[in-house]
Design a protein around this motif. Structure first.
Motif, PDB file in Angstrom:
ATOM      1  N   PHE A   1       0.841  -1.189   0.000  1.00  0.00           N
ATOM      2  CA  PHE A   1       0.000   0.000   0.000  1.00  0.00           C
ATOM      3  C   PHE A   1       0.880   1.245   0.000  1.00  0.00           C
ATOM      4  N   ALA A   2       0.823   2.006  -1.080  1.00  0.00           N
ATOM      5  CA  ALA A   2       1.564   3.260  -1.179  1.00  0.00           C
ATOM      6  C   ALA A   2       0.551   4.398  -1.261  1.00  0.00           C
ATOM      7  N   ILE A   3       0.685   5.355  -0.374  1.00  0.00           N
ATOM      8  CA  ILE A   3      -0.268   6.453  -0.328  1.00  0.00           C
ATOM      9  C   ILE A   3       0.470   7.779  -0.423  1.00  0.00           C
ATOM     10  N   ASN A   4      -0.294   8.847  -0.658  1.00  0.00           N
ATOM     11  CA  ASN A   4       0.257  10.195  -0.587  1.00  0.00           C
ATOM     12  C   ASN A   4      -0.799  11.128  -0.002  1.00  0.00           C
ATOM     13  N   SER A   5      -0.507  12.392  -0.004  1.00  0.00           N
ATOM     14  CA  SER A   5      -1.400  13.357   0.650  1.00  0.00           C
ATOM     15  C   SER A   5      -2.761  13.454  -0.015  1.00  0.00           C
ATOM     16  N   ASP A   6      -2.848  13.053  -1.276  1.00  0.00           N
ATOM     17  CA  ASP A   6      -4.109  13.162  -2.008  1.00  0.00           C
ATOM     18  C   ASP A   6      -4.843  11.832  -2.154  1.00  0.00           C
ATOM     19  N   THR A   7      -4.366  10.800  -1.481  1.00  0.00           N
ATOM     20  CA  THR A   7      -5.020   9.490  -1.557  1.00  0.00           C
ATOM     21  C   THR A   7      -6.438   9.562  -0.991  1.00  0.00           C
ATOM     22  N   ASN A   8      -7.362   8.916  -1.683  1.00  0.00           N
ATOM     23  CA  ASN A   8      -8.721   8.750  -1.165  1.00  0.00           C
ATOM     24  C   ASN A   8      -8.769   7.433  -0.408  1.00  0.00           C
ATOM     25  N   PRO A   9      -8.882   7.441   0.921  1.00  0.00           N
ATOM     26  CA  PRO A   9      -8.854   6.191   1.687  1.00  0.00           C
ATOM     27  C   PRO A   9      -9.918   5.195   1.255  1.00  0.00           C
ATOM     28  N   ALA A  10     -11.026   5.681   0.714  1.00  0.00           N
ATOM     29  CA  ALA A  10     -12.108   4.786   0.322  1.00  0.00           C
ATOM     30  C   ALA A  10     -11.680   3.809  -0.767  1.00  0.00           C
ATOM     31  N   GLU A  11     -10.630   4.163  -1.529  1.00  0.00           N
ATOM     32  CA  GLU A  11     -10.189   3.253  -2.578  1.00  0.00           C
ATOM     33  C   GLU A  11      -9.599   1.969  -2.009  1.00  0.00           C
ATOM     34  N   PHE A  12      -9.275   1.977  -0.722  1.00  0.00           N
ATOM     35  CA  PHE A  12      -8.728   0.781  -0.093  1.00  0.00           C
ATOM     36  C   PHE A  12      -9.768   0.019   0.741  1.00  0.00           C
ATOM     37  N   HIS A  13     -10.999   0.498   0.798  1.00  0.00           N
ATOM     38  CA  HIS A  13     -11.972  -0.141   1.676  1.00  0.00           C
ATOM     39  C   HIS A  13     -12.239  -1.598   1.299  1.00  0.00           C
ATOM     40  N   SER A  14     -12.343  -1.888   0.029  1.00  0.00           N
ATOM     41  CA  SER A  14     -12.659  -3.267  -0.362  1.00  0.00           C
ATOM     42  C   SER A  14     -11.511  -4.214  -0.010  1.00  0.00           C
ATOM     43  N   VAL A  15     -10.281  -3.780  -0.221  1.00  0.00           N
ATOM     44  CA  VAL A  15      -9.155  -4.647   0.113  1.00  0.00           C
ATOM     45  C   VAL A  15      -8.989  -4.747   1.631  1.00  0.00           C
ATOM     46  N   MET A  16      -9.346  -3.692   2.359  1.00  0.00           N
ATOM     47  CA  MET A  16      -9.303  -3.762   3.819  1.00  0.00           C
ATOM     48  C   MET A  16     -10.398  -4.674   4.359  1.00  0.00           C
ATOM     49  N   ASP A  17     -11.524  -4.749   3.661  1.00  0.00           N
ATOM     50  CA  ASP A  17     -12.557  -5.729   4.035  1.00  0.00           C
ATOM     51  C   ASP A  17     -12.028  -7.146   3.861  1.00  0.00           C
ATOM     52  N   ALA A  18     -11.261  -7.364   2.795  1.00  0.00           N
ATOM     53  CA  ALA A  18     -10.640  -8.673   2.601  1.00  0.00           C
ATOM     54  C   ALA A  18      -9.630  -8.956   3.713  1.00  0.00           C
ATOM     55  N   CYS A  19      -8.884  -7.935   4.113  1.00  0.00           N
ATOM     56  CA  CYS A  19      -7.941  -8.092   5.218  1.00  0.00           C
ATOM     57  C   CYS A  19      -8.660  -8.533   6.489  1.00  0.00           C
TER      58      CYS A  19
END
Length: 319
Positions: free
Chosen positions: A105-123
């Protein structure tokens, strides 16, 4: 100098019985610490094979890269609620190994956290305990807000968010990572401390004493030669906060050598020159992940060597 030192260390790897002879001087009743084989040890292996080979070597835990670090990069992706994820969980149970962490997971200041919600649900369905990310923070306040949102989404799902600093990113030092997790101010948002990244970023194990322990997260363990493939002026610029890196994609000019080392030039713990025993003594007792890919070695051999040598190193903490 770097190549000469690396060759010297590599020849020591070949004599894989040498270190074990040295380590027997410590007390034999030293309690073993459970170790996690991090994904980079054998990232090309399918998750099922990774689990089998890591467990055969002795690893109690494992990690996976379930999200590509950059678009198109290798990852073993899972989706929540699918037969594949249920089958893999059963395979883990049958194999007797715990899936502890994920990365990629590589993020920056403009990352939308919601784009990771589905993969975090898998986690969450996989039952992980830790998600490690890295990134760039040209805007510290916005970056900290991304961390807050990700930590808040992770907390009820049972896992932590660890920020891993890397010299070639704007979140490049222990101190820079500390500033950001402190700004995020979430109990499940801490710093992953990788032994290679700590020393390559100009840091020291003594720097760990300056960080409140509640902010120190998981340990990533590997060895290396002292003099790495990086211009010390770049390290100084990073530590001074004058290095400008705006994107999570690509390798900044001048950092090619140290990026290559991190991905395929790490050494087995105890084989190189880093003061790993002191490093561990200055860290609180946290989960330890071994992160050592050995290109050219059979993957089972990689797991066997890294587990044995890591446990031999840990014995030196006893007594």
């Amino acid at each position: 100098m770097y190549r000469r030192n690396l060759f010297k260390a590599a020849t020591f790897i070949a004599g894989s019985s040498a270190l074990s002879a040295l380590s027997t001087v410590k007390a034999m009743d030293c309690k073993k610490r459970p170790l996690q084989a991090i994904a980079l040890c054998a990232i090309e292996l399918p998750p099922e094979k990774f689990a089998e080979q890591a467990r055969k070597a002795g690893y109690e835990k494992m990690g996976l890269r379930i999200h590509p670090i950059v678009p198109g990069a290798l990852a073993h992706e899972f989706k929540a609620g699918t037969p594949e994820i249920r089958a893999f969980k059963q395979h883990l149970a049958n194999t007797g190994i715990v899936l502890h962490g994920v990365d990629g997971f590589a993020i920056n200041s403009d990352t939308n956290p919601a784009e990771f919600h589905s993969v975090m649900d898998a986690c969450a369905e996989l039952g992980i305990k830790n998600l490690t990310l890295c990134g760039d923070a040209p805007n510290k306040e916005k970056f900290a807000k991304v961390l807050q949102d990700m930590a808040d989404y992770a907390a009820p799902r049972g896992f932590n968010i660890d920020v891993e600093f890397m010299i070639w990113r704007t979140v490049g030092t222990l101190e820079q990572a500390y500033e950001l997790v402190k700004m995020a101010d979430r109990p499940n948002c801490t710093i992953a401390v990788d032994s290679l990244h700590l020393y390559r970023s100009g840091g020291s194990h003594f720097d760990l004493d300056k960080i409140p322990q509640k902010y120190l997260g998981e340990i990533h363990l590997c060895d290396a030669v002292i003099d790495g493939p990086i211009d010390k002026k770049l390290v100084q610029a990073q530590r001074a906060g004058t290095l400008k890196v705006e994107s999570t994609a690509g390798t900044p000019k001048g950092f090619e050598g140290v990026v290559k080392e991190a991905r395929e030039g790490r050494l087995i713990p105890g084989v190189g020159e880093l003061p790993l025993v002191e490093f561990l003594r200055h860290m609180p007792e946290r989960p330890i992940g071994v992160e050592v890919p050995l290109p050219g070695y059979q993957t089972q051999r990689v797991f066997d060597l890294t587990y044995k040598y890591s446990q031999d190193l840990l014995k030196q903490l006893c007594g």
